[in-house]
Enzyme design. Structure first.
Site, PDB file in Angstrom:
ATOM      1  N   ASN A  41       0.821  -1.201   0.000  1.00 25.35           N
ATOM      2  CA  ASN A  41       0.000   0.000   0.000  1.00 25.35           C
ATOM      3  C   ASN A  41       0.862   1.261   0.000  1.00 25.35           C
ATOM      4  O   ASN A  41       1.834   1.349   0.758  1.00 25.35           O
ATOM      5  CB  ASN A  41      -0.909  -0.026   1.240  1.00 25.35           C
ATOM      6  CG  ASN A  41      -2.094   0.887   1.116  1.00 25.35           C
ATOM      7  OD1 ASN A  41      -2.017   1.955   0.555  1.00 25.35           O
ATOM      8  ND2 ASN A  41      -3.207   0.452   1.671  1.00 25.35           N
ATOM      9  N   GLN A  51     -14.313  -1.387   0.379  1.00 24.89           N
ATOM     10  CA  GLN A  51     -15.118  -0.177   0.234  1.00 24.89           C
ATOM     11  C   GLN A  51     -15.688  -0.245  -1.180  1.00 24.89           C
ATOM     12  O   GLN A  51     -15.004   0.055  -2.143  1.00 24.89           O
ATOM     13  CB  GLN A  51     -14.248   1.056   0.457  1.00 24.89           C
ATOM     14  CG  GLN A  51     -13.723   1.122   1.887  1.00 24.89           C
ATOM     15  CD  GLN A  51     -12.553   2.061   2.018  1.00 24.89           C
ATOM     16  OE1 GLN A  51     -11.514   1.843   1.408  1.00 24.89           O
ATOM     17  NE2 GLN A  51     -12.725   3.101   2.810  1.00 24.89           N
ATOM     18  N   GLY A  93     -16.558   4.950   0.417  1.00 23.59           N
ATOM     19  CA  GLY A  93     -15.192   5.401   0.657  1.00 23.59           C
ATOM     20  C   GLY A  93     -14.169   4.867  -0.328  1.00 23.59           C
ATOM     21  O   GLY A  93     -12.971   5.105  -0.172  1.00 23.59           O
ATOM     22  N   GLN A  94     -14.601   4.173  -1.370  1.00 23.11           N
ATOM     23  CA  GLN A  94     -13.665   3.635  -2.362  1.00 23.11           C
ATOM     24  C   GLN A  94     -12.997   4.794  -3.098  1.00 23.11           C
ATOM     25  O   GLN A  94     -13.672   5.643  -3.674  1.00 23.11           O
ATOM     26  CB  GLN A  94     -14.423   2.746  -3.346  1.00 23.11           C
ATOM     27  CG  GLN A  94     -13.550   2.065  -4.368  1.00 23.11           C
ATOM     28  CD  GLN A  94     -14.384   1.285  -5.377  1.00 23.11           C
ATOM     29  OE1 GLN A  94     -15.328   1.812  -5.938  1.00 23.11           O
ATOM     30  NE2 GLN A  94     -14.027   0.027  -5.587  1.00 23.11           N
ATOM     31  N   SER A  95     -11.669   4.831  -3.064  1.00 24.40           N
ATOM     32  CA  SER A  95     -10.944   5.934  -3.707  1.00 24.40           C
ATOM     33  C   SER A  95     -10.397   5.560  -5.084  1.00 24.40           C
ATOM     34  O   SER A  95     -10.101   6.437  -5.887  1.00 24.40           O
ATOM     35  CB  SER A  95      -9.805   6.421  -2.805  1.00 24.40           C
ATOM     36  OG  SER A  95      -8.930   5.353  -2.515  1.00 24.40           O
ATOM     37  N   VAL A  96     -10.239   4.272  -5.358  1.00 21.95           N
ATOM     38  CA  VAL A  96      -9.793   3.791  -6.670  1.00 21.95           C
ATOM     39  C   VAL A  96     -10.909   2.899  -7.214  1.00 21.95           C
ATOM     40  O   VAL A  96     -11.314   1.953  -6.553  1.00 21.95           O
ATOM     41  CB  VAL A  96      -8.473   2.998  -6.561  1.00 21.95           C
ATOM     42  CG1 VAL A  96      -8.064   2.431  -7.913  1.00 21.95           C
ATOM     43  CG2 VAL A  96      -7.364   3.873  -5.984  1.00 21.95           C
ATOM     44  N   HIS A 132     -11.667   0.230  -8.547  1.00 26.04           N
ATOM     45  CA  HIS A 132     -11.243  -1.138  -8.827  1.00 26.04           C
ATOM     46  C   HIS A 132     -11.446  -1.904  -7.518  1.00 26.04           C
ATOM     47  O   HIS A 132     -10.925  -1.494  -6.480  1.00 26.04           O
ATOM     48  CB  HIS A 132      -9.762  -1.138  -9.217  1.00 26.04           C
ATOM     49  CG  HIS A 132      -9.229  -2.466  -9.663  1.00 26.04           C
ATOM     50  ND1 HIS A 132      -8.196  -2.559 -10.553  1.00 26.04           N
ATOM     51  CD2 HIS A 132      -9.551  -3.739  -9.350  1.00 26.04           C
ATOM     52  CE1 HIS A 132      -7.905  -3.835 -10.770  1.00 26.04           C
ATOM     53  NE2 HIS A 132      -8.724  -4.570 -10.030  1.00 26.04           N
ATOM     54  N   HIS A 179     -11.012  -3.936  -4.416  1.00 27.19           N
ATOM     55  CA  HIS A 179      -9.821  -4.367  -3.693  1.00 27.19           C
ATOM     56  C   HIS A 179     -10.180  -4.622  -2.236  1.00 27.19           C
ATOM     57  O   HIS A 179     -11.025  -3.959  -1.672  1.00 27.19           O
ATOM     58  CB  HIS A 179      -8.661  -3.374  -3.811  1.00 27.19           C
ATOM     59  CG  HIS A 179      -8.981  -1.955  -3.435  1.00 27.19           C
ATOM     60  ND1 HIS A 179      -9.730  -1.119  -4.245  1.00 27.19           N
ATOM     61  CD2 HIS A 179      -8.663  -1.232  -2.339  1.00 27.19           C
ATOM     62  CE1 HIS A 179      -9.833   0.070  -3.662  1.00 27.19           C
ATOM     63  NE2 HIS A 179      -9.214   0.022  -2.500  1.00 27.19           N
ATOM     64  N   HIS A 234      -8.807  -4.691   1.523  1.00 24.87           N
ATOM     65  CA  HIS A 234      -7.760  -4.237   2.434  1.00 24.87           C
ATOM     66  C   HIS A 234      -7.500  -5.349   3.437  1.00 24.87           C
ATOM     67  O   HIS A 234      -8.442  -5.875   4.029  1.00 24.87           O
ATOM     68  CB  HIS A 234      -8.213  -2.990   3.212  1.00 24.87           C
ATOM     69  CG  HIS A 234      -8.423  -1.787   2.362  1.00 24.87           C
ATOM     70  ND1 HIS A 234      -7.455  -0.819   2.208  1.00 24.87           N
ATOM     71  CD2 HIS A 234      -9.494  -1.392   1.627  1.00 24.87           C
ATOM     72  CE1 HIS A 234      -7.931   0.132   1.406  1.00 24.87           C
ATOM     73  NE2 HIS A 234      -9.158  -0.200   1.038  1.00 24.87           N
TER      74      HIS A 234
END
Length: 197
Positions: A72, A128, A134-137, A139, A141, A143
């Site tokens: 990360n 997310q 709250g997903q920032s990208v 795609h 994924h 965590h």
């Protein structure tokens, strides 16, 4: 080719509108999956597609034919990594059954090794799924955050940290991104965990 097959089915079933539309949609989804996979494979020499970002191969430490795990850029805790499907999709519900199975098998393998190396028996696993979560990208994924006693004042503060709503020290914008070299070193160490598996 799949798109042509879907169109052929559509023409053959003109009198059955709902079925025709569904078949055309299924074909379009397959074509989209194949195009996305082809684009991801085309970038394989440069790295891995993570939404619009190309992740250098040096930051990826685990992979299967349909999944990869990476270190990360701004970890919330030491050992915080991400596990992603190779195919770029924004929502978990857009994954195929096979992709979902492989993703979770990969998460379990990565979690087991990350917990071992960080000497803990607990982890937070989080997705997310979409911008409102709250997903920032864009795609999918997962965590994987190895947890330690006292790493957060309140246990659930980890979720605020993931969304960047936590205290200044944990805020996504306040956390300094790591260097490519720091990330390469961590990925090399994690990669070694999977050599004998």
């Amino acid at each position: 080719m799949i798109t042509r097959c879907a169109l052929a089915v559509t023409r053959a079933r003109t009198s059955s509108g709902a079925w025709t539309t569904r078949r055309a949609t299924v074909g379009a989804r397959r074509a989209s999956r194949e195009a996305t996979s082809a684009m991801a494979n085309a970038d394989a020499d440069r790295g891995y597609a993570f939404g619009p970002i190309v992740i250098p191969r040096t930051q990826v430490f685990y992979e299967t034919p349909s999944t990869f795990a990476l270190v990360n850029l701004k970890p919330v805790v030491r050992g915080h990594v991400l596990v992603c499907p190779r195919r770029v999709v924004a929502k978990f519900t857009d994954l195929t059954s096979d992709e979902i199975s492989d993703l979770w098998r990969s998460v379990a393998r990565v979690q087991r090794q990350i917990e071992r190396v960080h000497d803990t028996t607990s982890s937070t696993l989080a997705i997310q799924d979409g911008p409102l979560a709250g997903q920032s990208v864009p795609h999918v994924h997962v965590h994987v955050l190895p947890r330690r006693e006292g790493d957060f004042e309140r246990n659930d503060d980890v979720y605020d940290a993931l969304e960047g709503r936590a205290s200044k020290a944990l805020d996504n914008d306040a956390r300094e991104p790591r260097t490519a070299e720091e990330m390469r070193i961590e990925a090399d160490a994690f990669r070694a965990l999977f050599v004998d598996e």
